[in-house]
Write an enzyme that holds these catalytic residues in place. Structure first.
Site, PDB file in Angstrom:
ATOM      1  N   SER A 193       1.214  -1.152   0.060  1.00 13.83           N
ATOM      2  CA  SER A 193       0.499   0.079  -0.179  1.00 13.83           C
ATOM      3  C   SER A 193       0.898   1.400   0.629  1.00 13.83           C
ATOM      4  O   SER A 193       0.670   2.527  -0.816  1.00 13.83           O
ATOM      5  CB  SER A 193      -1.048  -0.046   1.150  1.00 13.83           C
ATOM      6  OG  SER A 193      -0.033  -0.284   2.496  1.00 13.83           O
ATOM      7  N   GLU A 226      -8.481  -9.698  -1.404  1.00 15.91           N
ATOM      8  CA  GLU A 226      -8.690 -11.219  -1.111  1.00 15.91           C
ATOM      9  C   GLU A 226      -9.057 -11.456  -2.588  1.00 15.91           C
ATOM     10  O   GLU A 226      -9.830 -13.031  -2.546  1.00 15.91           O
ATOM     11  CB  GLU A 226      -9.745 -11.245  -0.067  1.00 15.91           C
ATOM     12  CG  GLU A 226      -9.301  -9.715   1.027  1.00 15.91           C
ATOM     13  CD  GLU A 226     -10.052  -9.227   1.576  1.00 15.91           C
ATOM     14  OE1 GLU A 226     -10.624  -9.537   2.744  1.00 15.91           O
ATOM     15  OE2 GLU A 226     -11.088  -7.958   1.045  1.00 15.91           O
TER      16      GLU A 226
END
Ligand SMILES: Cc1cc2nc3c(=O)[nH]c(=O)nc-3n(C[C@H](O)[C@H](O)[C@H](O)COP(=O)(O)OP(=O)(O)OC[C@H]3O[C@@H](n4cnc5c(N)ncnc54)[C@H](O)[C@@H]3O)c2cc1C
Lengths: 286, 761
Positions: free
Chosen positions: B490, B714
């Site tokens: 990130s 995910e």
């Protein structure tokens, strides 16, 4: 893990002198891979560990013997058994077994003596060494004695070693012509085996003239499967003969259910893998 | 946002922290030591459920080197209401009155030497009165054993208020969705199918275990934590303390993995209490083993029924899902709801009933784990969907495509799908598998088969992210945000966004590690929400800074559109290299709450995450052992900010789910966990990997995403488990309905199919 003392003797004699026949809180440590797991789980809290890593270098060496076999020092890392050409030459089944024994980090650290003295049935080399007819040199305060590897294992994590005895050497006689070891893991590929079968066969023409078959992991202790050896003796290894050997193995081995599988499943595995190992040893198609 | 051409965004830069990590210099909280710090070791419950009669700490306290022994009653002297939790205030910092699961923290020992603390912790003697316990989510529905006598929902959530004071139930939360008339659809259906699927308890196994160091003085609490949720931890600790949030500082470093294990409060509250009692900094560092007692993935049972018409259209679906949340709710109730509403699958079905229940049991608590309940749901609905296709004699891909959700149609929750690449993801999976080519299924002992599965997830909503972007006088830039880089990359993505907006090179940008004294609010790093939410916040904050730079340029008389270097601009304005330009932004997407009666919402999520897996397996019919020959993961990834990082997210997610599918399982015997270590809890190794693994990205503009991006951390997990089960059925004709899929389970199913079932033992 709780605090302990670490002794690092420079000789075998010193190491033995540091051990105490009556105190199990003092123990030898080789690679530490098994001991540390037990210590981390709180199953074993040592007062003092006697490291064998600094004792005479000959206990970490592998040598070819005059009779065509191997003499392996007990402090030899498993990785050496994987890499040394002399092992691949004299007992290829040992070198082959290494490739799928846990992982390279464990093999770098773990030692043959620790591997055997741990007395855990879920290890790969015990059945291999039993099938090869290997013996152990054991040293204690009163000198050395020799026992067969198959006589070392007395029960789960129980061995024939006294608390002040050390395995110093493993002697492997010249290997049979046809050897193989197959393992089966059920939880992950690099798990401790759920079953290991080792086979060493000598053939005269098409029929078996000598057979040693050993099982590991599925039974309480690694052991020979004498009914399988008998079933193979003199046989030409037809499919039917191999199936009979498998049935004999499943009938002889006493197995229990645990996290790696039910007893019923393990009996099936024993049947299948006995046949597969015999085929592998003799170069037959599975 | 209209499609724009970008320079930095969309490029596969190496990770900013890569060098520090491979050279061992990255700052992990686990490695942190403070002067005069004490180590805490925890004494844990040896039983699943019991009343605490007494705790004898005398032997532990008497051990030389022990500084202090602390029990739950001691904690109460500094924190009178020592219960925490994001949805329910049900979890005591140390057990009070009762223990509710094996491994629950009961007492803590403090010492300067952690080994002494550990030995002393074993000397604590607790007298329990064992209570009836319940471990299974179905039994928990009407068991005699009650885990919490009274429900204690956190006041912060309006939609949980009605649960307050509810007694003598293990149902922490029930969620219901009613779309159309499912009863009627079933009554009129030509075909009705019903199956039940189960999943097991697993754990995140982050390689940096859960850790916090608290350093508390009379009006200041500093918490160093490997948390994914610095803002929430600050909120929750300030609530426990009754202090303003400005008196609590929560900071973190790089995380050695999180996967949901480190969201909300984990050991921070305990560290806080211990530091208050000891007046010293206290480190609570779990071992890998202790994490199994701390947070896990929900076991689940899912009964799913479908009504199908003669054309192979699914006309109705009824879903009942029971989530085994363990002894403390953690974020489980949110899993029940927010994942619950996707339980009918990515299909366009007009009549849907969903009933989703969060249950308390005496297992270690369950919370968020990569996928937030979605993999459990997909396991059931994609196994079920495949069985239906096979039984109706329709090709499984054709059957799925006949029913798949398409843009412009409402998902079950009533939200119209936009930018959901369901069909392209499925098509690409089939294409890569070579689905329409004949497939050699083998003969003899080894048989091969193929399977697919597709799943999806809504983004948890509504949530807020805030960011600050400051421009230094030399033109370099610092990004302040509370998104935690736990390996997902990130920091790199946020830097790329700031670089893009400000049009400066990436190497002039620093992203600050979250520190609540410094970095502004963020809901949490979870649920693949950061790229979208924080990505927007950083984009807007950078744009804000840019606007201020333009204004400054104007002020100092630079011609409009001048591309004079930034240092020059600062010198013009401040007479020397001085000053800072600060841009700020808050971002919260639009949202409409779900109707309490119907569970429906016109705007339940800002975006959809979609992932499919195609698997080829080979099964050894003599042992049940199987090899995954090929695993293909295809996901809708929006417009990736950093394609290389996104691809590793897909493969990492898929491999993680592969472990949950085949090797990982927490084993409870009489309530006691028998395999709480990596020696006996098997994370897959390199030899467990598929022989071939491919990752495919469907790159499609997310209209409301930052630079068209959406979350993708995910999606790779969704299809893995059922794709493998479906491939196994294709290969050998047996269906595995319970995870993990083991060789023995397959072998037993084969024997049962042959009419020669294997005896139990
Ligand atoms: C994660 C993991 C996975 C593993 N998987 C496998 C596997 O799949 N298959 C497999 O075969 N093995 C496996 N092993 C075990 C490994 O192969 C080692 O053989 C074994 O753990 C012991 O070796 P060590 O040298 O580390 O012994 P240590 O831990 O040092 O000692 C083990 C025991 O032997 C005693 N001891 C050590 N040396 C001597 C000696 N010379 N004389 C007398 N007593 C002695 C010690 O006191 C102790 O009781 C695994 C180990 C780990 C950690």
């Amino acid at each position: 893990m709780t605090p302990f003392e670490l002794a690092q003797p420079a000789s075998l004699a010193e190491a033995i002198a540091l051990l105490d026949p009556n105190d199990t809180a003092i123990r030898p440590i080789a690679g530490g891979t098994a001991l540390m797991l037990m210590m981390k789980m709180g199953l074993y809290e040592p007062q003092k560990l006697i490291s064998l890593r600094g004792i005479e270098p000959r206990y970490s060496e592998v040598a070819a013997t005059a009779d065509g076999g191997l003499r392996i020092g007990a402090v030899t890392p498993l990785r050496q058994l994987e890499m040394l050409p002399v092992v691949a030459e004299r007992a290829p089944v040992i070198a082959h077994t290494m490739r799928r024994l846990s992982n390279v980090r464990v093999r770098n650290v773990a030692r043959l003596g620790g591997h055997l003295a741990h007395g855990d049935p879920h290890l790969d080399l015990p059945p291999v060494l039993i099938a090869l007819g290997a013996t152990l040199a054991i040293a204690g305060p009163n000198g050395e004695r020799t026992i067969a590897v198959e006589d070392l294992f007395q029960g789960y994590l129980e061995t024939a070693l006294a608390p002040d005895e050390l395995i110093v050497e493993v002697n492997v006689p010249a290997a049979a012509a046809h050897t193989a070891y197959l393992k089966h893991t059920t939880r992950s590929a690099d798990d401790w085996p759920a079953l290991g079968i080792a086979v060493a066969l000598d053939m005269q023409g098409d029929s078996v003239s000598g057979a040693r078959v050993a099982i590991g992991a599925a039974t309480d202790t690694p052991r020979r499967l004498t009914s399988v050896e008998a079933a193979l003796q003199g046989e030409a290894l037809s499919d039917a003969a191999i199936n009979r050997a498998g049935e004999a193995a499943a009938a002889e081995a006493e197995v229990h259910s645990d996290a790696r599988g039910s007893a019923a499943y393990k009996r099936e595995l024993i049947r299948v893998f006995t046949g597969r190992t015999i085929r592998q040893a003799t170069g037959r198609e599975a | 946002m209209a499609e724009t051409s970008t320079t930095t965004v969309g490029q596969s830069y190496g990770r900013l922290e890569g060098h520090a990590k491979v050279t061992g210099r990255a700052d992990y909280i686990y490695n942190l030591r403070l002067p005069s710090m004490l180590h805490a070791k925890i004494h844990r419950s040896p039983i699943g459920h019991g009343r605490i009669n007494s705790i004898d700490v005398s032997a532990a306290a008497a051990m030389p080197g022990v500084h202090m022994v602390v029990t739950g009653e001691d904690v109460k002297t500094v924190l009178p209401e020592p219960y925490y939790g994001p949805a329910f205030h049900d979890q005591p910092i140390l057990a009070l009155d009762k223990v509710r699961h094996f491994g629950e923290p009961v007492a803590a020992v403090l010492a300067a030497d952690p080994h002494i603390a550990e030995r002393a912790a074993r000397l604590i003697v607790v007298d329990y009165e064992e209570l009836p316990a319940v471990y299974d989510e179905i039994e928990a529905l009407d068991s005699e054993a009650i885990v919490h006598e009274e429900l204690k929902p956190a006041g912060t959530f309006a939609d949980l208020k009605h649960l307050s004071g509810r007694r003598d139930t293990n149902v922490a939360l029930d969620f219901h969705l009613r779309l159309g008339d499912a009863d009627k659809a079933f009554a009129e259906a030509v075909h009705v199918f019903e199956h039940t699927f189960r999943t097991q308890q697993t754990m995140h196994t982050p390689f940096e275990p859960i850790v916090a160091i608290a350093d508390v003085t009379h009006d200041r609490a500093i918490i160093h934590s490997s948390t994914q949720s610095p803002s929430f931890v600050r909120y929750e600790l300030s609530r426990l303390l009754g202090w303003p949030e400005s008196n609590v500082r929560v900071r973190t470093g790089h995380l050695g993995g999180g996967f949901g294990a480190k969201v909300y409060v984990k050991v921070e509250a305990l560290a806080l209490a211990l530091s208050m009692l000891a007046h010293r900094p206290v480190r609570v560092a779990q071992t890998m083993e202790e994490q199994f007692y701390t947070i896990t993935k929900h076991p689940s049972t899912f009964r799913i029924r479908s009504a199908v018409d003669d054309d192979g259209r699914i006309v109705g679906r009824k879903c009942e899902v029971w989530w085994n949340g363990g002894a403390y709710a953690d974020i489980g109730p949110r899993v029940t709801q927010k994942s619950g509403f996707t339980a009918a699958g990515p299909y366009d079905i007009e009549n849907i009933d969903i009933d989703s229940f969060a249950l308390y049991t005496n297992r270690p608590p369950a919370g968020a784990l990569r996928g937030f309940g979605i993999p459990q749901l997909v396991w059931a609905y994609e196994s079920h969907t495949d069985i239906i296709a096979r039984e109706l004699g329709i090709d499984p891909i054709v059957f799925r495509k006949r029913n798949i959700l398409r843009d412009g149609r409402p998902q079950a929750v009533g939200t119209i799908v936009k930018d959901g690449e369901f069909e392209p993801v499925l098509d690409e999976t089939a294409r890569r598998l070579g689905w329409d080519r004949p497939y050699d299924k083998g003969e003899g002992a080894k048989r091969r088969g193929r399977g697919v599965a597709i799943g999806f997830k809504a983004s948890i909503s509504p949530t807020t992210s805030s960011a600050i972007v400051s421009v230094n006088a030399d033109g370099s830039v610092i990004v302040y945000c509370s998104t935690v880089d736990m390996g997902q990359g990130s920091d790199t993505a946020m830097a790329q966004i700031a670089a893009e907006v400000l049009d400066i090179p990436l190497d002039r940008i620093r992203v600050v590690n979250p520190d609540t004294d410094v970095t502004p609010y963020d809901m949490s790093t979870l649920g693949s929400r950061s790229t979208f939410h924080m990505g927007h916040a950083v984009r807007l904050a950078a744009a804000d800074a840019k606007e201020k730079l333009v204004a400054m340029a104007e002020e100092v008389g630079m011609p409009e559109g001048s591309n004079a270097p930034l240092p020059e601009l600062f010198i013009k304005k401040f007479g020397m290299r001085a000053g800072t330009i600060v841009g700020t932004a808050n971002f919260k997407p639009d949202y409409a709450p779900t109707d309490p009666e119907t569970g429906l919402s016109p705007n339940a999520t800002p975006f959809w995450m979609i992932g499919a897996t195609g698997a080829e397996v080979e099964v050894d019919t003599e042992t049940g052992q199987f090899t995954i020959l090929r695993m293909i993961n295809v996901c809708d990834v929006g417009k990736p900010i950093n394609p290389a990082v996104v691809e590793t997210q897909l493969s990492g997610a898929a491999v993680m789910q592969l472990g949950f599918t085949t090797t990982e399982r927490m084993i409870l015997e009489n309530g006691q966990l028998t395999n709480p270590s990596l020696a006996d809890y098997k994370v897959p190794g390199i030899f467990d990997m598929p022989v071939i693994m491919e990752n495919g990205m469907i790159e499609a503009e997310q209209h409301n995403g930052p630079f068209g991006a959406k979350g993708a951390g995910e999606s790779g997990t969704f299809g893995v488990s059922p794709a493998i089960a479906n491939a196994i059925e294709d290969a050998v004709g047996v269906r595995i309905a319970e995870m993990p899929i083991t060789a023995e389970a397959i072998f037993r199913a084969l024997r049962a199919k042959d009419g020669a079932p294997l005896e139990e033992d």
